[in-house]
Write a protein that holds these residues in place. Sequence first.
Motif, PDB file in Angstrom:
ATOM      1  N   HIS A 152      -0.071  -1.049  -0.871  1.00 54.81           N
ATOM      2  CA  HIS A 152       1.375  -1.201  -0.733  1.00 54.81           C
ATOM      3  C   HIS A 152       2.053  -0.030  -1.433  1.00 54.81           C
ATOM      4  CE1 HIS A 152       0.554  -3.069  -4.625  1.00 54.81           C
ATOM      5  NE2 HIS A 152       1.849  -3.063  -4.919  1.00 54.81           N
ATOM      6  N   THR A 153       3.372   0.036  -1.325  1.00 54.32           N
ATOM      7  CA  THR A 153       4.071   1.242  -1.768  1.00 54.32           C
ATOM      8  C   THR A 153       4.929   1.047  -3.017  1.00 54.32           C
ATOM      9  OG1 THR A 153       5.834   0.783  -0.158  1.00 54.32           O
ATOM     10  CG2 THR A 153       4.075   2.314   0.522  1.00 54.32           C
ATOM     11  N   LYS A 161       4.960  -7.710  -1.849  1.00 52.74           N
ATOM     12  CA  LYS A 161       5.796  -6.691  -1.200  1.00 52.74           C
ATOM     13  C   LYS A 161       5.575  -6.803   0.299  1.00 52.74           C
ATOM     14  CE  LYS A 161       7.334  -1.906  -1.746  1.00 52.74           C
ATOM     15  NZ  LYS A 161       7.722  -1.713  -0.365  1.00 52.74           N
ATOM     16  N   ASP A 184       5.042  -4.734   2.636  1.00 50.20           N
ATOM     17  CA  ASP A 184       4.058  -3.868   3.295  1.00 50.20           C
ATOM     18  C   ASP A 184       2.656  -4.021   2.696  1.00 50.20           C
ATOM     19  OD1 ASP A 184       4.405  -2.562   0.853  1.00 50.20           O
ATOM     20  OD2 ASP A 184       4.751  -0.591   1.734  1.00 50.20           O
ATOM     21  N   HIS A 185       2.390  -5.149   2.056  1.00 50.48           N
ATOM     22  CA  HIS A 185       1.119  -5.318   1.340  1.00 50.48           C
ATOM     23  C   HIS A 185      -0.041  -5.615   2.287  1.00 50.48           C
ATOM     24  CE1 HIS A 185      -1.888  -6.698  -1.500  1.00 50.48           C
ATOM     25  NE2 HIS A 185      -1.133  -6.201  -2.461  1.00 50.48           N
ATOM     26  N   TYR A 210      -2.946  -8.415   6.593  1.00 53.78           N
ATOM     27  CA  TYR A 210      -1.531  -8.317   6.226  1.00 53.78           C
ATOM     28  C   TYR A 210      -1.198  -9.472   5.289  1.00 53.78           C
ATOM     29  CZ  TYR A 210       3.536  -8.122   6.512  1.00 53.78           C
ATOM     30  OH  TYR A 210       4.870  -8.052   6.196  1.00 53.78           O
ATOM     31  N   TYR A 269       0.569   0.060   5.849  1.00 48.89           N
ATOM     32  CA  TYR A 269       1.143  -0.917   6.778  1.00 48.89           C
ATOM     33  C   TYR A 269       2.336  -0.381   7.553  1.00 48.89           C
ATOM     34  CZ  TYR A 269       3.330  -5.104   8.604  1.00 48.89           C
ATOM     35  OH  TYR A 269       3.903  -6.030   9.449  1.00 48.89           O
ATOM     36  N   PRO A 312       1.834 -10.206   2.864  1.00 50.98           N
ATOM     37  CA  PRO A 312       3.113 -10.065   2.162  1.00 50.98           C
ATOM     38  C   PRO A 312       3.290 -11.153   1.098  1.00 50.98           C
ATOM     39  CG  PRO A 312       3.450 -11.113   4.276  1.00 50.98           C
ATOM     40  CD  PRO A 312       1.988 -10.725   4.219  1.00 50.98           C
TER      41      PRO A 312
END
Length: 195
Positions: free
Chosen positions: A55-56, A111, A113-114, A106, A78, A108
């Motif tokens: 993630h970011t 976050k 985009d996790h 996926y 993602y 979430p």
Amino acid sequence: MTTVRNIAQGVRSFTSNVFLVEGERTVLVDAGNDFDAVERIEGAVDDLDALVLTHTHPDHIGNARSVIERFDVDVWGYDADASLVDYELADGDTLAIGDAEYEALYTPGHKNDHLCFYSRDAGTLFAGDLIFANGGFGRTDLEEGDRSKLIESIEYVYETVDDDLAGMYVGHGPAVESHPKNHVELALQAAKTGF
């Protein structure tokens, strides 16, 4: 044979774990933050094939630009709309990490985009900030955090991994190399009860 090493081991700054996975395709899982990741990668391997993001959040991507510039690698994650991500991974997509194929899950809740990465053949899960050792789980008080989604994501991981899971590499804290599925179950229970 695949080797997994946390190149952020011993770093005393706000960073995630950073896993250098050596094998047929040498991959960095997350880039960490606020330490010289390039120097540590160069001290371990001659080249790098890709950077994969769970993630970011800043503690996972702060070193990404220097890694990209030094090794000229593509970034997998993602959300292809994120400035760092070259190749988008959707739930169920696969990619090579080390000597094995990993499925992107996926997940979430911590976050939006996790992603977690799971290889049944390698018996390995890269859990990012979804699940930690001893029943820990990712915080949901940050922007995009959502406890109900996090619980659903942990349930998804628990139902996906099999009992032969041998190693779980997490975003913070120690890796779990003894009965990791039990730690996933503990995290699920803890997230449901609020502890």
